[in-house]
Design a protein around this motif. Sequence first.
Motif, PDB file in Angstrom:
ATOM      1  N   ASN A  32       0.737  -1.576   0.259  1.00 19.98           N
ATOM      2  CA  ASN A  32       0.098  -0.882   0.350  1.00 19.98           C
ATOM      3  C   ASN A  32       1.250   1.326  -0.260  1.00 19.98           C
ATOM      4  OD1 ASN A  32      -1.969   2.095   0.712  1.00 19.98           O
ATOM      5  ND2 ASN A  32      -3.444   0.766   2.166  1.00 19.98           N
ATOM      6  N   VAL A  33       1.384   2.045  -1.048  1.00 19.85           N
ATOM      7  CA  VAL A  33       2.316   2.904  -0.929  1.00 19.85           C
ATOM      8  C   VAL A  33       1.863   3.862  -0.699  1.00 19.85           C
ATOM      9  CG1 VAL A  33       4.022   4.723  -2.941  1.00 19.85           C
ATOM     10  CG2 VAL A  33       3.393   1.776  -3.152  1.00 19.85           C
ATOM     11  N   ARG A  34       0.542   4.483  -0.654  1.00 17.69           N
ATOM     12  CA  ARG A  34       0.059   5.849  -0.216  1.00 17.69           C
ATOM     13  C   ARG A  34      -0.132   5.728   0.652  1.00 17.69           C
ATOM     14  NH1 ARG A  34      -5.618   7.330  -1.770  1.00 17.69           N
ATOM     15  NH2 ARG A  34      -4.673   7.476  -4.235  1.00 17.69           N
ATOM     16  N   LEU A  35      -0.500   4.443   1.912  1.00 16.71           N
ATOM     17  CA  LEU A  35      -0.398   4.271   3.919  1.00 16.71           C
ATOM     18  C   LEU A  35       1.274   4.513   3.645  1.00 16.71           C
ATOM     19  CD1 LEU A  35      -1.363   3.971   5.954  1.00 16.71           C
ATOM     20  CD2 LEU A  35      -1.721   1.682   5.599  1.00 16.71           C
ATOM     21  N   VAL A  59       4.231   5.929   1.969  1.00 15.49           N
ATOM     22  CA  VAL A  59       4.826   7.356   1.923  1.00 15.49           C
ATOM     23  C   VAL A  59       4.049   8.099   3.083  1.00 15.49           C
ATOM     24  CG1 VAL A  59       4.070   9.048   1.018  1.00 15.49           C
ATOM     25  CG2 VAL A  59       4.556   6.973  -0.883  1.00 15.49           C
ATOM     26  N   ALA A  60       2.697   8.267   3.311  1.00 18.54           N
ATOM     27  CA  ALA A  60       1.702   8.939   4.680  1.00 18.54           C
ATOM     28  C   ALA A  60       2.711   8.400   5.798  1.00 18.54           C
ATOM     29  CB  ALA A  60       0.863   8.654   5.039  1.00 18.54           C
ATOM     30  N   CYS A 107       5.690   1.006   8.608  1.00 16.33           N
ATOM     31  CA  CYS A 107       6.018   2.113   6.962  1.00 16.33           C
ATOM     32  C   CYS A 107       6.714   0.841   6.372  1.00 16.33           C
ATOM     33  CB  CYS A 107       6.912   2.963   6.781  1.00 16.33           C
ATOM     34  SG  CYS A 107       7.415   3.917   5.228  1.00 16.33           S
ATOM     35  N   ALA A 141       4.289  -1.645   2.733  1.00 16.83           N
ATOM     36  CA  ALA A 141       5.155  -0.912   1.799  1.00 16.83           C
ATOM     37  C   ALA A 141       6.566  -1.427   1.060  1.00 16.83           C
ATOM     38  CB  ALA A 141       4.527   0.864   1.304  1.00 16.83           C
ATOM     39  N   VAL A 196       8.653   3.876  -0.599  1.00 13.70           N
ATOM     40  CA  VAL A 196       8.668   4.671   0.231  1.00 13.70           C
ATOM     41  C   VAL A 196      10.174   5.531   0.673  1.00 13.70           C
ATOM     42  CG1 VAL A 196       7.067   3.865   0.745  1.00 13.70           C
ATOM     43  CG2 VAL A 196       9.300   3.417   2.078  1.00 13.70           C
TER      44      VAL A 196
END
Length: 302
Positions: free
Chosen positions: A19-22, A24-25, A244, A248, A253
């Motif tokens: 889950n790249v979006r998570l 990165v966050a 993190c 991902a 990331v």
Amino acid sequence: MQPDRLVIAPKTPSAQSNNVRLGVALMIATTVVFSVQDGISRYLAGEYNTLMVVMIRYWFFALFVMAVAARSAGGLRAAARTSQPLIQIIRGLLLAGEICVMIYGFTVLGLVQSHAVFTCYPLLVAALSGPILGEKVGWRRWSAIAVGFVGVLIILQPGYGVFDPSAVIPLLAAVMFAVYGLLTRYAGRRDRTATSFFWTGVTGAVFMTLIGLSSWEPMSGPDTIWMAALCVTGALGHWLLIRCYEVAEASAVQPFAYFQLVFAASIGLIVFGEVLTSNVVIGVAIIVAAGLFTLWRERQKR
């Protein structure tokens, strides 16, 4: 971590979600927390002996590491089990020493210049991966490494007037952190991440206690609160980083770790009244561009 961040070998996509979006966050949140930690470290090390500050921080870190290990499969005994204790001890000593050097650099040079120079550590990892890990470093990555160190020279400005030897303090910290990271990869060939994490915290706590107890001095009430905040941000930052890399792939990331430079520099400028000079801006831009290219090449090779 940035001075004391974990270096975790990336897992294969089949071993984890991506889950790249998570991710990165979480990475950006990690850089915010570690930047705050660096700001607190800069303040406390300016008021008290650096060794004492790092020692107390490591006590809390070791407790956090053992708590994580106790909840993992097999508990503390499984986490501590390793066939390469010497490598694990050297890793722990390197990281503890690097943290001391970097925090001392904060007090001498400030957050802006210290982080500007330290940003070159991914390039050092690429350069040293050949002699330490036996990896092949092609001409493209060597070119990026050379360009990145031009950026370091622009920041340090060794040709202008009398060169300040203290300017190499964060560079020394970057070298130590790069070797620590490569030894972590090496240890990861035979040990679990939980094992490396356990030895990092415990070895560092023992080492810092041995060299730091003689530097003990009483802290004021408000500074005790800042010390507690330093310990909490350290544990929170590591927890965010672990999460993190669980959600991902590291290669996706890792470029966002450069945000720590932005956040740490902002704290230096706003809180401590540091100055951002043009040579630092130009040098950092070159280093980050070279580092991103190196990360991209590594991902392409995988």
